[in-house]
Motif scaffolding. Sequence first.
Motif, PDB file in Angstrom:
ATOM      1  N   ASN A  34       0.828  -1.213   0.000  1.00  0.00           N
ATOM      2  CA  ASN A  34       0.000   0.000   0.000  1.00  0.00           C
ATOM      3  C   ASN A  34       0.861   1.261   0.000  1.00  0.00           C
ATOM      4  O   ASN A  34       0.557   2.234  -0.687  1.00  0.00           O
ATOM      5  CB  ASN A  34      -0.946   0.008   1.196  1.00  0.00           C
ATOM      6  N   GLU A  35       1.946   1.235   0.762  1.00  0.00           N
ATOM      7  CA  GLU A  35       2.835   2.400   0.819  1.00  0.00           C
ATOM      8  C   GLU A  35       3.488   2.657  -0.540  1.00  0.00           C
ATOM      9  O   GLU A  35       3.589   3.799  -0.993  1.00  0.00           O
ATOM     10  CB  GLU A  35       3.910   2.198   1.886  1.00  0.00           C
ATOM     11  N   ILE A  36       3.913   1.608  -1.208  1.00  0.00           N
ATOM     12  CA  ILE A  36       4.529   1.754  -2.529  1.00  0.00           C
ATOM     13  C   ILE A  36       3.537   2.374  -3.507  1.00  0.00           C
ATOM     14  O   ILE A  36       3.865   3.302  -4.249  1.00  0.00           O
ATOM     15  CB  ILE A  36       5.037   0.394  -3.050  1.00  0.00           C
ATOM     16  N   VAL A  37       2.302   1.889  -3.494  1.00  0.00           N
ATOM     17  CA  VAL A  37       1.278   2.406  -4.402  1.00  0.00           C
ATOM     18  C   VAL A  37       0.957   3.865  -4.067  1.00  0.00           C
ATOM     19  O   VAL A  37       0.828   4.708  -4.965  1.00  0.00           O
ATOM     20  CB  VAL A  37       0.005   1.537  -4.362  1.00  0.00           C
ATOM     21  N   GLU A  38       0.850   4.183  -2.786  1.00  0.00           N
ATOM     22  CA  GLU A  38       0.528   5.556  -2.380  1.00  0.00           C
ATOM     23  C   GLU A  38       1.616   6.543  -2.783  1.00  0.00           C
ATOM     24  O   GLU A  38       1.324   7.700  -3.085  1.00  0.00           O
ATOM     25  CB  GLU A  38       0.294   5.612  -0.868  1.00  0.00           C
ATOM     26  N   ARG A  39       2.879   6.102  -2.813  1.00  0.00           N
ATOM     27  CA  ARG A  39       3.976   6.986  -3.199  1.00  0.00           C
ATOM     28  C   ARG A  39       4.061   7.194  -4.707  1.00  0.00           C
ATOM     29  O   ARG A  39       4.780   8.075  -5.169  1.00  0.00           O
ATOM     30  CB  ARG A  39       5.304   6.450  -2.678  1.00  0.00           C
ATOM     31  N   CYS A  40       3.345   6.375  -5.468  1.00  0.00           N
ATOM     32  CA  CYS A  40       3.389   6.481  -6.926  1.00  0.00           C
ATOM     33  C   CYS A  40       2.322   7.472  -7.391  1.00  0.00           C
ATOM     34  O   CYS A  40       1.130   7.219  -7.273  1.00  0.00           O
ATOM     35  CB  CYS A  40       3.145   5.116  -7.561  1.00  0.00           C
ATOM     36  N   HIS A  41       2.769   8.595  -7.916  1.00  0.00           N
ATOM     37  CA  HIS A  41       1.834   9.638  -8.355  1.00  0.00           C
ATOM     38  C   HIS A  41       1.530   9.565  -9.845  1.00  0.00           C
ATOM     39  O   HIS A  41       0.703  10.317 -10.347  1.00  0.00           O
ATOM     40  CB  HIS A  41       2.388  11.018  -7.992  1.00  0.00           C
ATOM     41  N   ASP A  42       2.208   8.667 -10.544  1.00  0.00           N
ATOM     42  CA  ASP A  42       1.987   8.510 -11.982  1.00  0.00           C
ATOM     43  C   ASP A  42       1.972   7.016 -12.304  1.00  0.00           C
ATOM     44  O   ASP A  42       3.015   6.368 -12.341  1.00  0.00           O
ATOM     45  CB  ASP A  42       3.111   9.215 -12.756  1.00  0.00           C
ATOM     46  N   LEU A  43       0.778   6.476 -12.539  1.00  0.00           N
ATOM     47  CA  LEU A  43       0.649   5.040 -12.775  1.00  0.00           C
ATOM     48  C   LEU A  43       1.283   4.584 -14.085  1.00  0.00           C
ATOM     49  O   LEU A  43       1.491   3.397 -14.288  1.00  0.00           O
ATOM     50  CB  LEU A  43      -0.823   4.626 -12.741  1.00  0.00           C
ATOM     51  N   SER A  44       1.599   5.497 -14.962  1.00  0.00           N
ATOM     52  CA  SER A  44       2.224   5.115 -16.228  1.00  0.00           C
ATOM     53  C   SER A  44       3.758   5.107 -16.151  1.00  0.00           C
ATOM     54  O   SER A  44       4.423   4.688 -17.092  1.00  0.00           O
ATOM     55  CB  SER A  44       1.763   6.039 -17.350  1.00  0.00           C
TER      56      SER A  44
END
Length: 91
Positions: A34-44
């Motif tokens: 969850n932390e890794i996903v939350e830190r990602c501001h650009d899914l591409s």
Amino acid sequence: MDVTLVALLPASPAWALLLVGVLLVLAARAPVSNEIVERCHDLSRPSARAAGKADARRSMRWVLIHMIEETARHAGHADILRAQADGSVGR
């Protein structure tokens, strides 16, 4: 433990122990994911390193969709194994 989870526990102690173990691993690793996903501001954005047979750098979007696919696939396999173990079938 939640009443709905108690109803889902397998009748076999061995299967129940396996299920509890899987849930404990999932609970321990979910916050990190969850932390890794939350830190990602650009899914591409491409991943930090290449992986897989193609040795390709995948986007976070690809990784998340792949995780959903794999979870669904393994849930289906687990349902088949459960049905074989206890004889019950879903709807």
